[in-house]
Design a protein around this motif. Structure first.
Motif, PDB file in Angstrom:
ATOM      1  N   HIS A   1     -22.039  -1.903 -36.109  1.00  0.00           N
ATOM      2  CA  HIS A   1     -21.137  -1.301 -35.138  1.00  0.00           C
ATOM      3  C   HIS A   1     -20.352  -2.342 -34.386  1.00  0.00           C
ATOM      4  O   HIS A   1     -20.789  -3.466 -34.217  1.00  0.00           O
ATOM      5  CB  HIS A   1     -21.937  -0.424 -34.177  1.00  0.00           C
ATOM      6  N   ASP A   2     -19.184  -1.933 -33.948  1.00  0.00           N
ATOM      7  CA  ASP A   2     -18.375  -2.780 -33.085  1.00  0.00           C
ATOM      8  C   ASP A   2     -18.660  -2.397 -31.650  1.00  0.00           C
ATOM      9  O   ASP A   2     -18.429  -1.256 -31.253  1.00  0.00           O
ATOM     10  CB  ASP A   2     -16.876  -2.536 -33.354  1.00  0.00           C
ATOM     11  N   TYR A   3     -19.124  -3.367 -30.871  1.00  0.00           N
ATOM     12  CA  TYR A   3     -19.335  -3.069 -29.455  1.00  0.00           C
ATOM     13  C   TYR A   3     -18.045  -3.415 -28.722  1.00  0.00           C
ATOM     14  O   TYR A   3     -18.013  -4.284 -27.839  1.00  0.00           O
ATOM     15  CB  TYR A   3     -20.514  -3.889 -28.918  1.00  0.00           C
ATOM     16  N   ALA A   4     -16.975  -2.726 -29.108  1.00  0.00           N
ATOM     17  CA  ALA A   4     -15.643  -3.122 -28.626  1.00  0.00           C
ATOM     18  C   ALA A   4     -15.507  -2.977 -27.121  1.00  0.00           C
ATOM     19  O   ALA A   4     -14.733  -3.699 -26.496  1.00  0.00           O
ATOM     20  CB  ALA A   4     -14.576  -2.308 -29.341  1.00  0.00           C
ATOM     21  N   ASP A   5     -16.250  -2.051 -26.519  1.00  0.00           N
ATOM     22  CA  ASP A   5     -16.134  -1.835 -25.071  1.00  0.00           C
ATOM     23  C   ASP A   5     -17.269  -2.463 -24.287  1.00  0.00           C
ATOM     24  O   ASP A   5     -17.476  -2.126 -23.132  1.00  0.00           O
ATOM     25  CB  ASP A   5     -16.138  -0.324 -24.773  1.00  0.00           C
ATOM     26  N   SER A   6     -18.019  -3.348 -24.914  1.00  0.00           N
ATOM     27  CA  SER A   6     -19.185  -3.891 -24.221  1.00  0.00           C
ATOM     28  C   SER A   6     -18.768  -4.706 -23.003  1.00  0.00           C
ATOM     29  O   SER A   6     -17.818  -5.495 -23.065  1.00  0.00           O
ATOM     30  CB  SER A   6     -19.989  -4.775 -25.168  1.00  0.00           C
ATOM     31  N   PRO A   7     -19.494  -4.567 -21.882  1.00  0.00           N
ATOM     32  CA  PRO A   7     -19.209  -5.403 -20.708  1.00  0.00           C
ATOM     33  C   PRO A   7     -19.514  -6.879 -20.963  1.00  0.00           C
ATOM     34  O   PRO A   7     -19.112  -7.738 -20.175  1.00  0.00           O
ATOM     35  CB  PRO A   7     -20.140  -4.848 -19.625  1.00  0.00           C
ATOM     36  N   LEU A   8     -20.207  -7.169 -22.078  1.00  0.00           N
ATOM     37  CA  LEU A   8     -20.505  -8.564 -22.389  1.00  0.00           C
ATOM     38  C   LEU A   8     -19.318  -9.265 -23.041  1.00  0.00           C
ATOM     39  O   LEU A   8     -19.319 -10.488 -23.179  1.00  0.00           O
ATOM     40  CB  LEU A   8     -21.722  -8.651 -23.320  1.00  0.00           C
ATOM     41  N   ASN A   9     -18.317  -8.500 -23.470  1.00  0.00           N
ATOM     42  CA  ASN A   9     -17.124  -9.124 -24.052  1.00  0.00           C
ATOM     43  C   ASN A   9     -16.288  -9.753 -22.958  1.00  0.00           C
ATOM     44  O   ASN A   9     -16.040  -9.151 -21.921  1.00  0.00           O
ATOM     45  CB  ASN A   9     -16.285  -8.096 -24.806  1.00  0.00           C
ATOM     46  N   VAL A  10     -15.875 -10.971 -23.209  1.00  0.00           N
ATOM     47  CA  VAL A  10     -15.094 -11.690 -22.207  1.00  0.00           C
ATOM     48  C   VAL A  10     -13.699 -11.073 -22.098  1.00  0.00           C
ATOM     49  O   VAL A  10     -13.012 -10.943 -23.107  1.00  0.00           O
ATOM     50  CB  VAL A  10     -14.970 -13.172 -22.628  1.00  0.00           C
ATOM     51  N   PRO A  11     -13.280 -10.689 -20.918  1.00  0.00           N
ATOM     52  CA  PRO A  11     -11.913 -10.198 -20.783  1.00  0.00           C
ATOM     53  C   PRO A  11     -10.963 -11.404 -20.720  1.00  0.00           C
ATOM     54  O   PRO A  11     -11.424 -12.519 -20.569  1.00  0.00           O
ATOM     55  CB  PRO A  11     -11.930  -9.469 -19.446  1.00  0.00           C
ATOM     56  N   MET A  12      -9.700 -11.202 -20.833  1.00  0.00           N
ATOM     57  CA  MET A  12      -8.744 -12.286 -20.658  1.00  0.00           C
ATOM     58  C   MET A  12      -8.984 -13.453 -21.617  1.00  0.00           C
ATOM     59  O   MET A  12      -8.849 -14.603 -21.228  1.00  0.00           O
ATOM     60  CB  MET A  12      -8.772 -12.852 -19.214  1.00  0.00           C
ATOM     61  N   ASP A  13      -9.383 -13.131 -22.828  1.00  0.00           N
ATOM     62  CA  ASP A  13      -9.443 -14.221 -23.811  1.00  0.00           C
ATOM     63  C   ASP A  13      -8.298 -13.988 -24.797  1.00  0.00           C
ATOM     64  O   ASP A  13      -7.350 -13.278 -24.481  1.00  0.00           O
ATOM     65  CB  ASP A  13     -10.820 -14.260 -24.506  1.00  0.00           C
ATOM     66  N   ASP A  14      -8.366 -14.580 -25.973  1.00  0.00           N
ATOM     67  CA  ASP A  14      -7.249 -14.438 -26.920  1.00  0.00           C
ATOM     68  C   ASP A  14      -7.550 -13.423 -28.016  1.00  0.00           C
ATOM     69  O   ASP A  14      -6.952 -13.478 -29.083  1.00  0.00           O
ATOM     70  CB  ASP A  14      -6.967 -15.791 -27.583  1.00  0.00           C
ATOM     71  N   ASN A  15      -8.485 -12.523 -27.735  1.00  0.00           N
ATOM     72  CA  ASN A  15      -8.937 -11.598 -28.779  1.00  0.00           C
ATOM     73  C   ASN A  15      -7.785 -10.952 -29.554  1.00  0.00           C
ATOM     74  O   ASN A  15      -7.762 -10.972 -30.779  1.00  0.00           O
ATOM     75  CB  ASN A  15      -9.820 -10.509 -28.164  1.00  0.00           C
ATOM     76  N   ILE A  16      -6.787 -10.417 -28.841  1.00  0.00           N
ATOM     77  CA  ILE A  16      -5.721  -9.686 -29.537  1.00  0.00           C
ATOM     78  C   ILE A  16      -4.715 -10.607 -30.211  1.00  0.00           C
ATOM     79  O   ILE A  16      -3.903 -10.170 -31.010  1.00  0.00           O
ATOM     80  CB  ILE A  16      -4.987  -8.711 -28.595  1.00  0.00           C
TER      81      ILE A  16
END
Lengths: 566, 62
Positions: free
Chosen positions: A420-435
């Motif tokens: 599964h993709d934990y795409a909305d996980s709070p552990l994902n760093v915001p403001m990175d270069d993901n997109i």
């Protein structure tokens, strides 16, 4: 007094061995406080203990029986499960016996109307599916546990009561030498579909049960066919119903067939009933070989989950937490993902690296995964076991059309267990270069394996804790980054850097890997200086085109939920 | 792609052929036959929204 049987279970091919009960320290008057007690030594309980040990945390497994599970049960293990099991060191042993495969066939009126090919990339170490009887997997896991000083298994120990308090959990058990209690900081319930812990806690599963019972039967027979899934629709001997066949190691074949709506399980498992139906199936496919039954069981399709897997100091995992639709090999394969997600989070809480909020993400991420599976598998169920007249008509119309029209082929597609993709996980760093990345696993997704050479893949080199995957054109990682990481490690933070270098000027060693032709860079959309921050369960939680080394401490804090969220 | 109007002649041809095909299928199989035909036509129309609208039309006044 709990008296589990000490007679090895009968089998025509598997030698069950007895693991005897041993007097517990508590029964000798010794006081013990356990960081973690795991109830249930099935595949998920054992994997949880080994994962915890991988992070340096001890656990005690409590198991009611004195031998491994009866029957082959979960027999198909997906690539993702193999990747998880590789990290705890059992896949070499599994692959000595297991049968890898990729193809699935749907057959109607003697004609193959659909053939499915699960993808296999050069970068994948493991085949999409691997067949192995559950007894073997449990045995290999137990052998691995016996080598691990951090894990203790208490056989013949049955749970009778639980006190789930703010300061800890008291578990009451019964044994051949009478009852006693264990005191633990945390309790993990991995005791399966009929979880005693779940019942004692008074928790109810939510969701649906599908009507329809299925028989699974293992026979020993010599059938000269490749290891591919075989699904037979609406055969003459079982009109309107579906039959599946899978090859298992050791000349064993699994038959899985639907029962008529009004038939009771006891009727279905009567020896003559089994014999007639199995023979009818073999006759239909033109197999004339002698056969012998090893094991049989009846199950029904359910789609149920607890809404929350964390209750006080008790955590639920595997079938104790959810009962998933049977179609698509989702039982054990989902359980492995659960307990891998759980183990690192609980380990870091126990080690004081994070607080309870990290455990809550386990529940959020895996309940969401269970719900997604329930929705997805519901689509398969509509086709494999139509729940109403309307669905049955559409299914039958599709079967009939499939003999002459290819456009209905996709309706036969066998959706299988996937990570599964934990795409909305709070552990994902915001403001990175993901997109900004054009390739590579996005935040929340698991790492893609990469092939570095003969018998040499990325997943062979992963550290136990967080991993910073760093891409560079230089022969080694920058001194500044190395220093940052050393500082963090000195503070006890579980982080390692795995460098992928394109320079061609160095010898790959340890955590420095060589990307000879830029293939790895391309697959990960990386340039020199790019980095992926990867969780201990191999899911990405941040990625940067150019990593700012100074930000690393803050990023790791975020992944452990140490900062207050703004 | 489609001719929005069947000529009266064509409508009558379709009408007769459908009736005869339902008879040929027999009561046990007529629903299966019509379901197959629906799927084939849906594929021919190639537009899910239009198909769903047609389903809605057929559901009226049952």
């Amino acid at each position: 007094m709990h008296q589990p049987t000490t007679t090895p279970r009968p089998s025509i091919y598997y030698d069950y061995r007895i693991y005897p009960f041993e007097t517990a320290p508590e029964q000798r008057g010794e006081e013990r406080r356990h960081p973690i007690v795991i109830v249930g030594a099935g595949p998920i309980g054992l994997t949880t203990a080994l994962e915890l040990a991988r992070h340096g945390v001890a656990s005690v497994l409590v198991e009611s029986e004195c031998q491994v599970s009866e029957g082959s049960r979960a027999i198909v293990f997906t690539r993702r499960s193999m990747e998880i099991l590789q990290q705890i060191g059992v896949t070499d042993r599994m692959l000595e016996t297991a049968l890898p495969w990729r193809f699935g066939n749907s057959i109607y009126r003697g004609k193959r109307v659909f053939r499915m090919e699960a993808p296999q990339d050069d970068d994948d170490r493991f085949a999409p599916m691997n067949n192995l009887q559950q007894q073997y997997l449990e045995q290999y896991l137990i052998e691995r546990v016996q080598q691990e000083p951090l894990i203790e298994i208490r056989w013949g120990t049955k749970v009778t009561g639980i006190n789930n308090g703010d300061q800890g959990v008291r578990l009451d058990v019964d044994t051949p030498e009478g009852p006693y209690s264990l005191e633990a900081d945390w309790l993990i319930a991995a005791d399966g579909a009929r979880s005693v812990v779940r019942q004692l806690e008074g928790l109810r599963l939510e969701g649906d049960s599908y009507s329809g019972n299925f028989v699974i039967a293992d026979i020993r027979i010599d059938i000269d066919r490749p290891t591919e899934r075989l699904a037979f629709f609406d055969p003459d001997w079982n009109p309107g119903n579906t039959i599946l066949m899978h090859r298992e190691p050791g000349g064993i074949w699994r038959l899985d067939y639907q029962l008529p709506a009004d038939e009771a399980p006891e009727q279905a498992l009567a020896p003559e009933s089994l014999r007639k139906r199995i023979q009818a199936q073999l006759d239909m496919i033109g197999v004339n070989a002698p056969w012998e039954l090893d094991w049989s069981s009846v199950y029904s399709a359910r789609a149920l989950t607890l809404p929350d897997y964390l209750h006080g100091r008790v955590l639920f995992t595997g079938d104790a937490a959810h009962l998933l639709p049977i179609f698509g090999v989702r039982g054990a394969n989902t359980g492995f993902q659960d307990c891998q997600n759980l183990a690192w989070k609980l380990a870091y809480v126990v080690q004081g690296l994070a607080d309870r909020r990290l455990l809550e993400t386990y529940s959020h991420e895996r309940v969401a995964a269970a719900r997604e599976i329930i929705a997805e598998a519901g689509k398969s169920t509509r086709f494999m076991a139509p729940p109403s007249r309307g669905f049955r008509l559409l299914r039958d119309a599709t079967l009939s059309l499939s003999l002459s029209e290819s456009f209905v082929g996709p309706l036969f597609h066998w959706r299988t267990s996937r990570p599964h993709d934990y795409a909305d996980s709070p552990l994902n760093v915001p403001m990175d270069d993901n997109i900004a990345f054009g390739a590579g696993p996005a935040n929340g997704a698991p790492l893609q394996n990469l092939r570095f050479g003969e018998n040499d893949y990325l997943f062979d080199h992963l550290p136990a804790g967080f991993c910073l995957l760093y891409f560079t054109d230089a022969p080694t990682l920058p001194a500044e980054l190395a220093a940052q990481v050393e500082q963090l490690k000195a503070k006890g933070l579980p982080l390692d850097v795995l460098t992928i270098s394109r320079s061609g000027e160095h010898q790959p060693v340890g955590l420095q890997l060589a990307d000879h032709n830029g293939h790895c860079f391309n697959r990960y959309g990386a340039q020199s200086g790019s980095a992926y921050l990867v969780r201990p369960d191999q899911h990405v939680c941040g990625r940067w085109k150019q990593l700012d080394f100074d930000a690393l401490p803050r990023l790791l804090d975020r992944a452990l939920l140490k900062q207050e969220e703004s | 792609m489609t001719n929005p109007n069947l000529s009266i002649q064509d409508l009558e041809t379709v009408y007769d052929t459908l009736a005869e095909s339902i008879d040929a299928a027999g009561p046990e199989r007529e629903t299966l036959f019509l379901t197959k035909l629906t799927l084939l036509m849906a594929r021919e129309i190639g537009d899910a929204e239009r198909v769903l609208a047609l389903i809605a039309s057929a559901q009226k006044d049952l």
